[in-house]
Design a protein around this motif. Structure first.
Motif, PDB file in Angstrom:
ATOM      1  N   ASN A 105      48.137  39.236  40.626  1.00 17.07           N
ATOM      2  CA  ASN A 105      46.801  39.799  40.781  1.00 17.07           C
ATOM      3  C   ASN A 105      46.687  40.374  42.189  1.00 17.07           C
ATOM      4  O   ASN A 105      46.536  39.640  43.161  1.00 17.07           O
ATOM      5  CB  ASN A 105      45.732  38.731  40.541  1.00 17.07           C
ATOM      6  N   ALA A 130      43.359  34.023  40.634  1.00  9.68           N
ATOM      7  CA  ALA A 130      42.622  34.439  41.823  1.00  9.68           C
ATOM      8  C   ALA A 130      43.448  35.524  42.514  1.00  9.68           C
ATOM      9  O   ALA A 130      44.653  35.654  42.252  1.00  9.68           O
ATOM     10  CB  ALA A 130      42.418  33.241  42.748  1.00  9.68           C
ATOM     11  N   GLN A 145      47.395  35.299  43.194  1.00  9.21           N
ATOM     12  CA  GLN A 145      48.081  34.387  42.276  1.00  9.21           C
ATOM     13  C   GLN A 145      48.809  35.173  41.194  1.00  9.21           C
ATOM     14  O   GLN A 145      48.528  36.347  40.947  1.00  9.21           O
ATOM     15  CB  GLN A 145      47.095  33.413  41.644  1.00  9.21           C
ATOM     16  N   THR A 161      43.493  31.948  34.612  1.00  6.97           N
ATOM     17  CA  THR A 161      42.664  32.723  35.532  1.00  6.97           C
ATOM     18  C   THR A 161      43.411  32.847  36.847  1.00  6.97           C
ATOM     19  O   THR A 161      43.756  31.842  37.471  1.00  6.97           O
ATOM     20  CB  THR A 161      41.301  32.046  35.757  1.00  6.97           C
ATOM     21  N   GLU A 194      39.246  40.520  42.781  1.00  9.43           N
ATOM     22  CA  GLU A 194      38.510  39.614  41.900  1.00  9.43           C
ATOM     23  C   GLU A 194      39.475  38.869  40.993  1.00  9.43           C
ATOM     24  O   GLU A 194      40.625  39.276  40.828  1.00  9.43           O
ATOM     25  CB  GLU A 194      37.505  40.402  41.064  1.00  9.43           C
ATOM     26  N   SER A 195      38.974  37.809  40.374  1.00 10.14           N
ATOM     27  CA  SER A 195      39.804  37.048  39.429  1.00 10.14           C
ATOM     28  C   SER A 195      40.195  37.911  38.246  1.00 10.14           C
ATOM     29  O   SER A 195      39.470  38.839  37.872  1.00 10.14           O
ATOM     30  CB  SER A 195      39.032  35.825  38.931  1.00 10.14           C
ATOM     31  N   TYR A 196      41.344  37.613  37.678  1.00 11.18           N
ATOM     32  CA  TYR A 196      41.878  38.346  36.522  1.00 11.18           C
ATOM     33  C   TYR A 196      42.318  37.298  35.506  1.00 11.18           C
ATOM     34  O   TYR A 196      43.042  36.357  35.850  1.00 11.18           O
ATOM     35  CB  TYR A 196      43.067  39.211  36.962  1.00 11.18           C
ATOM     36  N   VAL A 197      41.881  37.437  34.261  1.00 13.75           N
ATOM     37  CA  VAL A 197      42.183  36.457  33.227  1.00 13.75           C
ATOM     38  C   VAL A 197      43.161  37.046  32.217  1.00 13.75           C
ATOM     39  O   VAL A 197      42.964  38.160  31.717  1.00 13.75           O
ATOM     40  CB  VAL A 197      40.893  36.004  32.499  1.00 13.75           C
TER      41      VAL A 197
END
Length: 129
Positions: A12, A64, A67, A62, A16-19
């Motif tokens: 990522n 961050a 990550q 998820t 923003e977070s990526y799922v």
């Protein structure tokens, strides 16, 4: 036995977070960028046994910023029919999740399937730091 295992890693790089969850969509392509005929299956059944990264249960991951998550691929370079051409792919097209941009990864070594026609794919798994 010709057993091969490879890992694809998604990092990522956003803010923003990526799922990701379940399995990505994967297409193998040859040197001319044409899709190769292969059955992409979830898990290692019919290819090998005892592949925990490939046979793991899918879960939501998820990520961050910074990550990463990985997907394991497994196949055999096996020729069972000498009249059928062996399949080799040097490009893996990956759609990390439905509707996401497709990523084309040009590999340094091929996915050399022989003429088995099978590629086992594991689910997204968080990569420990």
């Amino acid at each position: 036995m010709g057993l091969r295992v490879a890992e694809l890693r998604l990092v990522n790089c956003g803010a923003e977070s990526y799922v990701v969850e379940g399995y990505p969509s994967v297409v193998l392509r040859d040197d001319r960028n044409d899709p190769v005929e292969v059955s992409v299956q979830h898990g290692a059944a019919g290819i090998t046994t005892g592949a925990p990264n490939v046979d793991a249960a899918p879960e939501s991951v998820t990520l961050a910023p910074g990550q990463s998550a990985s997907v394991a691929m497994v196949w055999r370079n096996l020729v069972t029919d000498f009249t059928a051409p062996a399949v080799t792919a040097r490009i893996v097209e990956v759609e990390p999740r439905a509707g996401a941009p497709k990523l084309w990864l040009r590999l340094s070594g091929p996915v050399d399937l022989g003429n088995t026609g099978k590629l086992g794919l594991g689910p997204w798994t968080a990569v420990a730091r």
